[in-house]
Design a protein around this motif. Structure first.
Motif, PDB file in Angstrom:
ATOM      1  N   ASP A  69       0.840  -1.202   0.000  1.00  0.00           N
ATOM      2  CA  ASP A  69       0.000   0.000   0.000  1.00  0.00           C
ATOM      3  C   ASP A  69       0.874   1.251   0.000  1.00  0.00           C
ATOM      4  N   ARG A  70       0.242   2.404  -0.036  1.00  0.00           N
ATOM      5  CA  ARG A  70       1.000   3.652  -0.163  1.00  0.00           C
ATOM      6  C   ARG A  70       1.836   3.960   1.074  1.00  0.00           C
ATOM      7  N   ASN A  71       1.572   3.275   2.197  1.00  0.00           N
ATOM      8  CA  ASN A  71       2.370   3.451   3.415  1.00  0.00           C
ATOM      9  C   ASN A  71       3.512   2.452   3.508  1.00  0.00           C
ATOM     10  N   GLY A  72       3.697   1.646   2.451  1.00  0.00           N
ATOM     11  CA  GLY A  72       4.779   0.676   2.415  1.00  0.00           C
ATOM     12  C   GLY A  72       4.459  -0.636   3.111  1.00  0.00           C
ATOM     13  N   ILE A  73       3.215  -0.836   3.497  1.00  0.00           N
ATOM     14  CA  ILE A  73       2.809  -2.062   4.178  1.00  0.00           C
ATOM     15  C   ILE A  73       2.443  -3.108   3.135  1.00  0.00           C
ATOM     16  N   GLN A  74       3.147  -4.251   3.183  1.00  0.00           N
ATOM     17  CA  GLN A  74       2.843  -5.325   2.244  1.00  0.00           C
ATOM     18  C   GLN A  74       1.682  -6.149   2.798  1.00  0.00           C
ATOM     19  N   THR A  75       0.684  -6.387   1.955  1.00  0.00           N
ATOM     20  CA  THR A  75      -0.550  -7.039   2.375  1.00  0.00           C
ATOM     21  C   THR A  75      -0.918  -8.149   1.408  1.00  0.00           C
ATOM     22  N   SER A  76      -1.457  -9.227   1.956  1.00  0.00           N
ATOM     23  CA  SER A  76      -2.016 -10.306   1.147  1.00  0.00           C
ATOM     24  C   SER A  76      -3.488 -10.439   1.517  1.00  0.00           C
ATOM     25  N   GLN A  77      -4.331 -10.583   0.493  1.00  0.00           N
ATOM     26  CA  GLN A  77      -5.765 -10.686   0.760  1.00  0.00           C
ATOM     27  C   GLN A  77      -6.455 -11.425  -0.372  1.00  0.00           C
ATOM     28  N   LYS A  78      -7.487 -12.191  -0.005  1.00  0.00           N
ATOM     29  CA  LYS A  78      -8.311 -12.907  -0.989  1.00  0.00           C
ATOM     30  C   LYS A  78      -9.278 -11.913  -1.616  1.00  0.00           C
ATOM     31  N   LEU A  79      -9.419 -11.988  -2.943  1.00  0.00           N
ATOM     32  CA  LEU A  79     -10.388 -11.148  -3.640  1.00  0.00           C
ATOM     33  C   LEU A  79     -11.747 -11.823  -3.640  1.00  0.00           C
ATOM     34  N   ASN A  80     -12.791 -11.033  -3.842  1.00  0.00           N
ATOM     35  CA  ASN A  80     -14.156 -11.560  -3.848  1.00  0.00           C
ATOM     36  C   ASN A  80     -14.616 -11.998  -5.226  1.00  0.00           C
ATOM     37  N   SER A  81     -13.763 -11.907  -6.222  1.00  0.00           N
ATOM     38  CA  SER A  81     -14.135 -12.296  -7.580  1.00  0.00           C
ATOM     39  C   SER A  81     -13.307 -13.506  -7.996  1.00  0.00           C
ATOM     40  N   SER A  82     -13.961 -14.493  -8.595  1.00  0.00           N
ATOM     41  CA  SER A  82     -13.246 -15.704  -8.988  1.00  0.00           C
ATOM     42  C   SER A  82     -12.464 -15.448 -10.275  1.00  0.00           C
ATOM     43  N   ALA A  83     -11.441 -16.268 -10.476  1.00  0.00           N
ATOM     44  CA  ALA A  83     -10.582 -16.114 -11.645  1.00  0.00           C
ATOM     45  C   ALA A  83     -10.003 -17.466 -12.020  1.00  0.00           C
ATOM     46  N   ASN A  84      -9.365 -17.512 -13.171  1.00  0.00           N
ATOM     47  CA  ASN A  84      -8.725 -18.718 -13.667  1.00  0.00           C
ATOM     48  C   ASN A  84      -7.508 -19.035 -12.783  1.00  0.00           C
ATOM     49  N   PRO A  85      -7.461 -20.224 -12.178  1.00  0.00           N
ATOM     50  CA  PRO A  85      -6.355 -20.544 -11.277  1.00  0.00           C
ATOM     51  C   PRO A  85      -5.001 -20.673 -11.975  1.00  0.00           C
ATOM     52  N   LYS A  86      -4.971 -20.645 -13.286  1.00  0.00           N
ATOM     53  CA  LYS A  86      -3.704 -20.715 -14.013  1.00  0.00           C
ATOM     54  C   LYS A  86      -3.000 -19.360 -14.044  1.00  0.00           C
ATOM     55  N   ARG A  87      -3.633 -18.322 -13.470  1.00  0.00           N
ATOM     56  CA  ARG A  87      -3.066 -16.978 -13.507  1.00  0.00           C
ATOM     57  C   ARG A  87      -2.104 -16.716 -12.342  1.00  0.00           C
ATOM     58  N   ILE A  88      -1.647 -17.740 -11.666  1.00  0.00           N
ATOM     59  CA  ILE A  88      -0.765 -17.560 -10.521  1.00  0.00           C
ATOM     60  C   ILE A  88       0.525 -16.863 -10.957  1.00  0.00           C
TER      61      ILE A  88
END
Length: 139
Positions: A69-88
């Motif tokens: 984020d803009r404060n330099g904090i690295q974040t991991s979070q699940k999105l609420n929209s599904s996607a193709n799992p090959k996009r890793i």
């Protein structure tokens, strides 16, 4: 009487679709106006299964993204929209808003910003229109 119930079902479904479409569009506009655009990397997928009313199982893959984020904090979070799992490991554009310690994240793409809410809005007008025409023909 059955025709009247059918007309009201179409009106209710149409109204629900319209509400959802305009709510999503409003939320997307708020995110675009107040959110922060950045790049995120898809680092994993969470697989979730759901069963429909017919008992069929459907599998959805929700991406987990990592961004700074803009404060330099690295974040991991699940999105609420599904996607193709090959996009890793793929880089995607996102818009985020931070509320307290939670992030609201939207994929920054034309589909999610414009077309996704329009699908609901168009469906809402179609169902409502059918319900109105049906109601007029009954009365």
């Amino acid at each position: 009487m059955e025709n009247l119930i059918g007309a009201f079902v179409f009106l209710t479904v149409g109204g629900s679709f319209l509400y959802a479409g305009y709510y999503i569009r409003s939320s997307n506009r708020r995110m675009q106006a107040n959110g922060i655009k950045t790049k995120a990397k898809i680092i994993d997928f969470v697989e979730e299964r759901s069963k429909d009313s017919d008992g069929y199982s459907q599998t959805y893959h929700f991406p987990v993204v990592r961004f700074t984020d803009r404060n330099g904090i690295q974040t991991s979070q699940k999105l609420n929209s599904s996607a193709n799992p090959k996009r890793i490991n793929e880089q995607i554009d996102i818009i985020y808003l931070k509320k307290n310690e939670e992030y609201e994240i939207m994929i920054n793409s034309e589909f999610w910003k414009i077309y996704f809410p329009m699908i609901f809005i168009i469906g809402g007008y179609l169902f409502s229109g059918i319900g109105i025409i049906w109601l007029i023909n009954i009365l």
